[in-house]
Every structure is written in C-alpha cells, then in structure tokens.
Motif scaffolding. Structure first.
Motif, PDB file in Angstrom:
ATOM      1  N   TYR A  15      43.600   8.430 -18.028  1.00  0.00           N
ATOM      2  CA  TYR A  15      42.146   8.356 -17.990  1.00  0.00           C
ATOM      3  C   TYR A  15      41.719   7.945 -16.580  1.00  0.00           C
ATOM      4  N   SER A  16      40.553   8.370 -16.170  1.00  0.00           N
ATOM      5  CA  SER A  16      40.063   8.082 -14.822  1.00  0.00           C
ATOM      6  C   SER A  16      40.100   6.589 -14.519  1.00  0.00           C
ATOM      7  N   VAL A  17      40.825   6.223 -13.468  1.00  0.00           N
ATOM      8  CA  VAL A  17      40.890   4.816 -13.054  1.00  0.00           C
ATOM      9  C   VAL A  17      39.518   4.342 -12.585  1.00  0.00           C
ATOM     10  N   ILE A  18      38.761   5.244 -11.973  1.00  0.00           N
ATOM     11  CA  ILE A  18      37.415   4.885 -11.504  1.00  0.00           C
ATOM     12  C   ILE A  18      36.545   4.486 -12.693  1.00  0.00           C
ATOM     13  N   ARG A  19      36.572   5.303 -13.737  1.00  0.00           N
ATOM     14  CA  ARG A  19      35.791   4.999 -14.938  1.00  0.00           C
ATOM     15  C   ARG A  19      36.349   3.770 -15.652  1.00  0.00           C
ATOM     16  N   GLU A  20      37.664   3.612 -15.618  1.00  0.00           N
ATOM     17  CA  GLU A  20      38.288   2.467 -16.271  1.00  0.00           C
ATOM     18  C   GLU A  20      37.816   1.151 -15.651  1.00  0.00           C
ATOM     19  N   MET A  21      37.736   1.108 -14.317  1.00  0.00           N
ATOM     20  CA  MET A  21      37.280  -0.115 -13.658  1.00  0.00           C
ATOM     21  C   MET A  21      35.830  -0.413 -14.040  1.00  0.00           C
ATOM     22  N   GLY A  22      35.007   0.633 -14.120  1.00  0.00           N
ATOM     23  CA  GLY A  22      33.626   0.430 -14.553  1.00  0.00           C
ATOM     24  C   GLY A  22      33.541  -0.078 -15.972  1.00  0.00           C
ATOM     25  N   GLY A  23      34.422   0.438 -16.837  1.00  0.00           N
ATOM     26  CA  GLY A  23      34.448  -0.024 -18.224  1.00  0.00           C
ATOM     27  C   GLY A  23      34.837  -1.480 -18.344  1.00  0.00           C
ATOM     28  N   MET A  24      35.775  -1.935 -17.524  1.00  0.00           N
ATOM     29  CA  MET A  24      36.185  -3.339 -17.542  1.00  0.00           C
ATOM     30  C   MET A  24      35.015  -4.263 -17.194  1.00  0.00           C
ATOM     31  N   ALA A  25      34.155  -3.768 -16.307  1.00  0.00           N
ATOM     32  CA  ALA A  25      33.046  -4.605 -15.841  1.00  0.00           C
ATOM     33  C   ALA A  25      31.810  -4.520 -16.732  1.00  0.00           C
ATOM     34  N   ALA A  26      31.816  -3.594 -17.685  1.00  0.00           N
ATOM     35  CA  ALA A  26      30.601  -3.277 -18.442  1.00  0.00           C
ATOM     36  C   ALA A  26      30.032  -4.480 -19.187  1.00  0.00           C
TER      37      ALA A  26
END
Length: 389
Positions: A15-26
């Motif tokens: 899965y996109s690491v870029i999107r994953e980092m955003g998800g962690m911060a959500a």
C-alpha cells in the motif's frame, strides 16, 4: 467454501507509504503534514466559477473519450507553443489525472515481461502501473552527489534485449531534480540507438526555479518516440479535479484512446471545463504560486542545512526537498514514524521511492512559512533527542 485467489501482481504491491503516513496521523492532534504532494492553495476562484457556470449550462454529460473538443484544441495550441513542434488536437488525449495517461501508455506499449527503465528515486506509483501492464521495472540509481541527475551511461548499461520503455520524470518527485539539456541530448541519443520509447512525466514543469524547463520531446527525432504527460493538479492547485493530459505520436494516441475508452470512458466533464478555464487564468497567479513554493523550499533547505548530520541539495523544481539523513540513520521508516509520534510532523520515508531513497526523507513544502518554520523547529528538537540515545 470458496477460496479467494488474488492476482499475484496485486499481492506483490505494498500500500502507498505516502498514504500510510497520512493515515497514521489522521487521528492525532496538532500535526503538521509535510507528506502528500498536495498544494495548500485552493483552486483559483475564476476557475471554479467558470466550471460551475459551464455545469449549470449542461456540461455534465460524457465527453468524447479523447476529451472535450474545445479543450483538445486549446491543449494542442499550448503544446505547440511550448515545444515549437506542431501538435494537433488528434494527438492530444485528456485523462483522469496524469496517472490516467501513465497507465494507458504502459498498457498500450508493453507486452508481458517487457523491461521499463526507471530512474531511482522514483514516484512510487510507477511500480504499480508497470506491474499492472505486465512489465518489469529495471531501476537505475541516481545519486545525491550528482544532484540526483541520472547519468546517461548508467541508463545505457541497464538496457537489455527486453527493454522497451524509459520513464523520465523531470522535475522529479521526490528529489526535485531537473534534467539539464545536455543530459537530455545524451539520453535522446541512447533512446534512438536502442529503439526505446520515452514516457516523459512533466507534471511539475511549471514549478522550475533556476533554469528554463526543457523536454526530451524537443530533441531531434524524439517527437516520434516520446509521450509527454502533463497535469493541472500541481500547476493550478487542481488535484481534486483529476485532469491530466498527454500528447505524442499519432499512432500511439490512436491506440491509447482504446485503453481510456474501456477503463474510464472519459475524464470528468466538469473537470475538463475547469481545465479550459485554467488555460485562461492570469499567468501572474501561477507565478505567485511558484514564487511562494520557491520561498518555502529555500526556507526548508536553509533550516535543514543548519542541522547537524543532515545533507540537502536544493531542488531545481517541484515543491519537494529530499533530505539525506544517512549520517543519523539509514532506517528512514523508523525515523519518520518516531518523528510523527514524538513531534507530530509527517514526512515520507525515502525507502518508499526505491532502494536508493533509503536513508532519506521527503518533505513536501506545501504549508505556509509559519508552519514550515514550526515543523523545522520540531525536527531540530527531534534530532537533539534522537542523537542523545
């Protein structure tokens, strides 16, 4: 009970690491997000107003798969003016974002097992689109000490009998590197001698700082073997409208149109009207956006260069800064997650952009100067704590 079988090409993707980092911060408070490449500027009001007016006047139906005829005409004029080579409306294709052009191109060009040369660090999505088209990515490393400019001799060494396509991305995401003219000349010579087709991803071409932007498409004999991909997303702060376009050899465009027809039918009709309005916007508005990005990039580079054990090469374009943290740690994922958890700053770990990106982090300068300054303060504080361990 049915046993679900998932395609191996999909299973092999992460899965996109870029999107994953955003998800962690959500679900965190007080986070400064410097992860996803999303300009913080809203789409200029004149574009929105014109698109809404056109929608009220009935532009809410399917367009031709190739695109709105009026938009195709205007894009052909823009491409002709920008390259000095006559581009006809029939050789332009409007797509669902720049990624729509990329996926259609790769599906058109590749047979199962064909090789695609890919300069690393690279935009992560390239890997998925190559895999979906049945291709195999052959990565060619660029280096910090060369400003992440690809060396032609490295590209040529990586060519095999199965190499069919070369993807160039200038200005580059994540490094911001802009390929200079003499390097483009050498790469064009390689492409011609080895009969390669070039996909030139130029979605950041309006955000260039130190030299005029140059395209490999303009090199002798390259217009017949190059597809140029552009987008309104970054240049006009129109990411959500999902409008990209491409132009290239007529024979290529005729076949790509089939892929667009069957995959998306057409790009958003309202988005296309917004793109048409964007072509009429006062150029000074776009220049102001670029200048603000330039000031932000300067600020971040200056702050990072003042920090111990971080190295930064100022990008020639885009709004990204690709910082080398390898003197501190080569574990970019661990670094990024700990920075987020302890200081509430989102960056993207460099490994997401290929193996040669490990030991780096990507910072998107898409927040105002005050927030960027605060983020740099937090990174400095994190480094003080990290290096005491």
């Amino acid at each position: 009970m049915h046993t679900l079988k998932i395609s191996q090409s999909v299973q092999d993707l992460r899965y996109s690491v870029i999107r994953e980092m955003g998800g962690m911060a959500a679900h965190m408070d007080d986070v400064i997000t410097l992860g996803i490449g999303e300009p913080d500027f809203d789409t200029p009001g004149t574009i929105i107003e014109k698109a809404f007016e056109d929608a009220r006047n009935g532009h809410t139906h399917y367009t031709q798969s190739q695109g709105d005829p009026e938009l195709l005409e205007r894009l052909a004029q823009v491409a002709t003016a920008g390259t000095g080579i006559r581009v006809t409306p029939s050789s332009v294709l409007v797509t669902h974002g720049g990624m729509g052009a990329l996926t259609a191109a790769l599906r058109t060009l590749l047979e199962q097992g064909d090789h695609v040369l890919l300069v690393e660090p690279h935009f992560p999505d390239y890997m998925a689109h190559i895999a979906f088209a049945g291709g195999i990515a052959v990565k060619v490393q660029s280096r910090f000490e060369n400003g992440f400019i690809p060396l032609p001799e490295d590209l040529e060494k990586a060519i095999t009998t199965k190499t069919r396509v070369l993807i160039l991305n200038s200005p580059n995401n994540p490094t911001g590197a802009v390929i200079p003219g003499h390097i483009l000349d050498a790469i064009a010579d390689i492409a011609i001698r080895h009969n390669l087709f070039v996909i030139s991803d130029e979605v950041y071409d309006t955000i260039v700082y130190d030299r005029p932007f140059e395209s490999i498409y303009t090199r002798p004999e390259m217009a017949d073997r190059t597809l140029v991909i552009k987008s309104f997303s970054k240049s006009h702060a129109m990411t959500g409208w999902r409008i990209g376009y491409c132009f290239g050899p007529q024979a290529m465009m005729d076949q790509m149109l089939k892929v667009v027809n069957y995959s998306t039918a057409c790009a958003s009709s309202i988005g296309q009207r917004a793109a048409l309005a964007a072509l009429d916007i006062d150029p000074s508005i776009l220049e102001q956006m670029k200048n603000r990005f330039a000031a932000r990039v300067d600020l971040v580079c200056a702050r990072l260069n003042a920090m111990d054990n971080i190295q930064v090469t100022k990008p020639g374009g885009s709004f990204y800064v690709f910082a080398d943290i390898s003197r501190i740690t080569r574990q970019s994922r661990q670094f990024a997650i700990q920075l987020l958890n302890s200081k509430r700053v989102v960056v993207v770990p460099g490994y997401a952009f290929g193996e040669s990106g490990e030991g780096c982090i990507r910072i998107a300068c898409t927040r105002n100067r005050h927030l960027l300054d605060t983020a740099m303060d937090r990174i400095q504080s994190f480094l003080d704590d990290f290096q005491k361990r």
